[in-house]
Design a protein around this motif. Structure first.
Motif, PDB file in Angstrom:
ATOM      1  N   GLY A   1       0.943  -1.260   0.078  1.00  0.00           N
ATOM      2  CA  GLY A   1       0.012  -0.008   0.031  1.00  0.00           C
ATOM      3  C   GLY A   1       0.952   1.321   0.028  1.00  0.00           C
ATOM      4  O   GLY A   1       2.183   1.181   0.077  1.00  0.00           O
ATOM      5  N   PRO A   2       0.273   2.162  -0.055  1.00  0.00           N
ATOM      6  CA  PRO A   2       0.989   3.563  -0.229  1.00  0.00           C
ATOM      7  C   PRO A   2       1.687   3.928   1.379  1.00  0.00           C
ATOM      8  O   PRO A   2       1.466   3.341   2.352  1.00  0.00           O
ATOM      9  N   THR A   3       2.571   4.878   1.218  1.00  0.00           N
ATOM     10  CA  THR A   3       3.273   5.276   2.377  1.00  0.00           C
ATOM     11  C   THR A   3       3.080   6.814   2.618  1.00  0.00           C
ATOM     12  O   THR A   3       3.062   7.547   1.732  1.00  0.00           O
ATOM     13  N   ALA A   4       2.687   7.256   3.986  1.00  0.00           N
ATOM     14  CA  ALA A   4       2.483   8.354   4.248  1.00  0.00           C
ATOM     15  C   ALA A   4       3.396   8.884   5.316  1.00  0.00           C
ATOM     16  O   ALA A   4       3.573   8.293   6.410  1.00  0.00           O
ATOM     17  N   LEU A   5       3.912   9.872   4.770  1.00  0.00           N
ATOM     18  CA  LEU A   5       5.188  10.704   5.969  1.00  0.00           C
ATOM     19  C   LEU A   5       4.202  11.773   6.542  1.00  0.00           C
ATOM     20  O   LEU A   5       3.699  12.846   5.988  1.00  0.00           O
TER      21      LEU A   5
ATOM     22  N   VAL B   1      -3.331  -1.018   9.138  1.00  0.00           N
ATOM     23  CA  VAL B   1      -2.626   0.113   8.038  1.00  0.00           C
ATOM     24  C   VAL B   1      -2.502  -0.743   6.890  1.00  0.00           C
ATOM     25  O   VAL B   1      -2.250  -2.051   6.743  1.00  0.00           O
ATOM     26  N   THR B   2      -2.842  -0.142   5.775  1.00  0.00           N
ATOM     27  CA  THR B   2      -2.764  -0.720   4.388  1.00  0.00           C
ATOM     28  C   THR B   2      -1.583   0.276   3.872  1.00  0.00           C
ATOM     29  O   THR B   2      -1.816   1.340   3.299  1.00  0.00           O
ATOM     30  N   GLY B   3      -0.265  -0.308   3.815  1.00  0.00           N
ATOM     31  CA  GLY B   3       0.940   0.501   3.614  1.00  0.00           C
ATOM     32  C   GLY B   3       1.523   0.869   4.688  1.00  0.00           C
ATOM     33  O   GLY B   3       1.855  -0.065   5.585  1.00  0.00           O
TER      34      GLY B   3
ATOM     35  N   GLY C   1      -5.725   6.141   1.409  1.00  0.00           N
ATOM     36  CA  GLY C   1      -5.631   4.720   1.387  1.00  0.00           C
ATOM     37  C   GLY C   1      -4.770   3.914   2.168  1.00  0.00           C
ATOM     38  O   GLY C   1      -4.508   3.016   2.166  1.00  0.00           O
ATOM     39  N   VAL C   2      -4.498   4.735   3.417  1.00  0.00           N
ATOM     40  CA  VAL C   2      -3.547   4.182   4.493  1.00  0.00           C
ATOM     41  C   VAL C   2      -3.899   3.350   5.458  1.00  0.00           C
ATOM     42  O   VAL C   2      -3.478   2.407   6.042  1.00  0.00           O
ATOM     43  N   LEU C   3      -5.131   3.855   5.939  1.00  0.00           N
ATOM     44  CA  LEU C   3      -5.907   3.294   6.977  1.00  0.00           C
ATOM     45  C   LEU C   3      -7.211   2.449   6.649  1.00  0.00           C
ATOM     46  O   LEU C   3      -7.735   2.864   5.693  1.00  0.00           O
TER      47      LEU C   3
END
Length: 345
Positions: free
Chosen positions: A49-53, A81-83, A237-239
């Motif tokens: 999945g995607p990465t959020a900083l 978490v997805t990612g 799309g992270v949670l």
């Protein structure tokens, strides 16, 4: 397979689960004798999945974001978490410890230090790690600010238009998901060395915030930002299972800071605010007075709005000097985001 960053020992960015560690910042002076200054980091990896900083504490006297990210780290496990979440809740740790905008160790504004210098002072080293290592890992970036001790902002997202139509569309969608009452747009690369500018240069969609200020925490703003953070992470799309949090409470009001927005004092003294935060004003309308302290026979000086717009920022400390920004008047775009032009993207 493992992936590590030398200045962040003990963290494997490819490993599943929740990990805690530090950015190791080398510094040596009277207080830090050949020492490492640790800036905390959490990595929560749930797999593909995607990465959020997510960043807070870029300025040490801006507290809402620090609280929000501390809460998030404790509340969210990898299976939610997805990612991947990379969370830096107290980025400029020395400034955070002091509760000041910049740290006394180097007096460097971290949000003007990008892309940094790996061999420089503490803020420059942190900037280098963020700009060179962490942003490159991210699909999205959020940097949470507020007005600090010096000012108060309308509760807002804060974005640079552009630099491409695709990135601007991604930012607008993120602003709507975060759903702060306002969104403040500023010209691209308004301040050199900012994290927003570093993300733009890397082609990574990023929004920032300005969540009140006055050197304290607003309960209503914190409550709304808490819901906004969850909604934003759901949008990215992270949670997992956050859809119910994504409901839009109301349309975001878009305002724009320009080169003519700031009203600067031309007198040292005591500021009397006249216009209130969020108030709509007309060009020429009185927005502040400054009263001289020593010259008792001199009247207060009046300051007026340079344009029609919304009072987006108000100075908080009463004592001002020549050149101090008293208020900022932002152009009101209503519910429509400012449009880019050829110079923007």
């Amino acid at each position: 397979m493992t992936f590590t960053i030398p200045r962040i020992p003990g963290i494997d960015f490819a490993a599943p689960g929740k990990q805690f560690g530090y950015l190791e910042i080398d510094h040596s002076d009277n207080e830090y004798d050949a020492a490492v200054i640790p800036s905390p980091i959490a990595v929560i990896n749930g797999g593909d999945g995607p990465t959020a900083l997510l960043i807070a504490g870029t300025h040490g006297d801006e507290f809402e974001g620090q609280i929000l990210l501390q809460e998030l780290i404790r509340a969210v496990d990898a299976d939610a978490v997805t990612g991947r979440l990379i969370v830096l809740p107290a980025l400029n740790i020395c400034a955070v410890r002091e509760g000041r905008r910049v740290a006394s160790v180097d007096r460097k504004n971290l949000n003007r230090a990008m892309p940094g210098n790996a061999d420089g002072g503490p803020a420059e080293q942190i900037a280098a790690i963020v700009a060179e290592e962490l942003i490159s890992l991210a699909d999205y970036v959020l940097d949470i600010h507020s007005g600090g001790t010096a000012s108060e902002y309308v509760a807002s997202s804060f974005v640079y238009p552009g630099p491409t139509p695709e990135l601007w569309a991604a930012k607008v969608a993120a602003v709507e998901a975060f759903n702060a009452p306002y969104s403040v747009a500023v010209k691209p690369m308004m301040k050199t060395g900012s994290i927003s500018g570093a993300a733009d240069l890397a082609g990574v969609p990023m929004i920032s915030t300005e969540l009140g200020g006055r050197g304290t925490v607003s309960v209503p703003i914190l409550r709304r930002a808490r819901a906004g953070l969850r909604s934003l992470l759901d949008h990215w799309g992270v949670l997992k299972d956050e859809g119910s949090r994504s409901a839009r409470a109301e349309a975001v009001q878009w305002v724009e800071l320009t080169g003519a927005s700031a009203v600067h004092s031309t007198l040292a003294g005591l500021m009397e605010p006249v216009a209130e935060l969020g108030q709509r004003v007309r060009a020429g309308e009185l927005v502040a007075r400054v009263h001289p302290v020593e010259e008792l026979d001199r009247p207060a000086k009046e300051f007026h709005a340079p344009m029609d717009g919304v009072v987006a920022v108000v100075r908080h400390p009463t004592v001002v000097n020549i050149g101090t920004t008293l208020v900022n008047i932002a152009v009101d775009h209503g519910s429509t985001p400012p449009k880019g032009n050829d110079a923007t993207f």
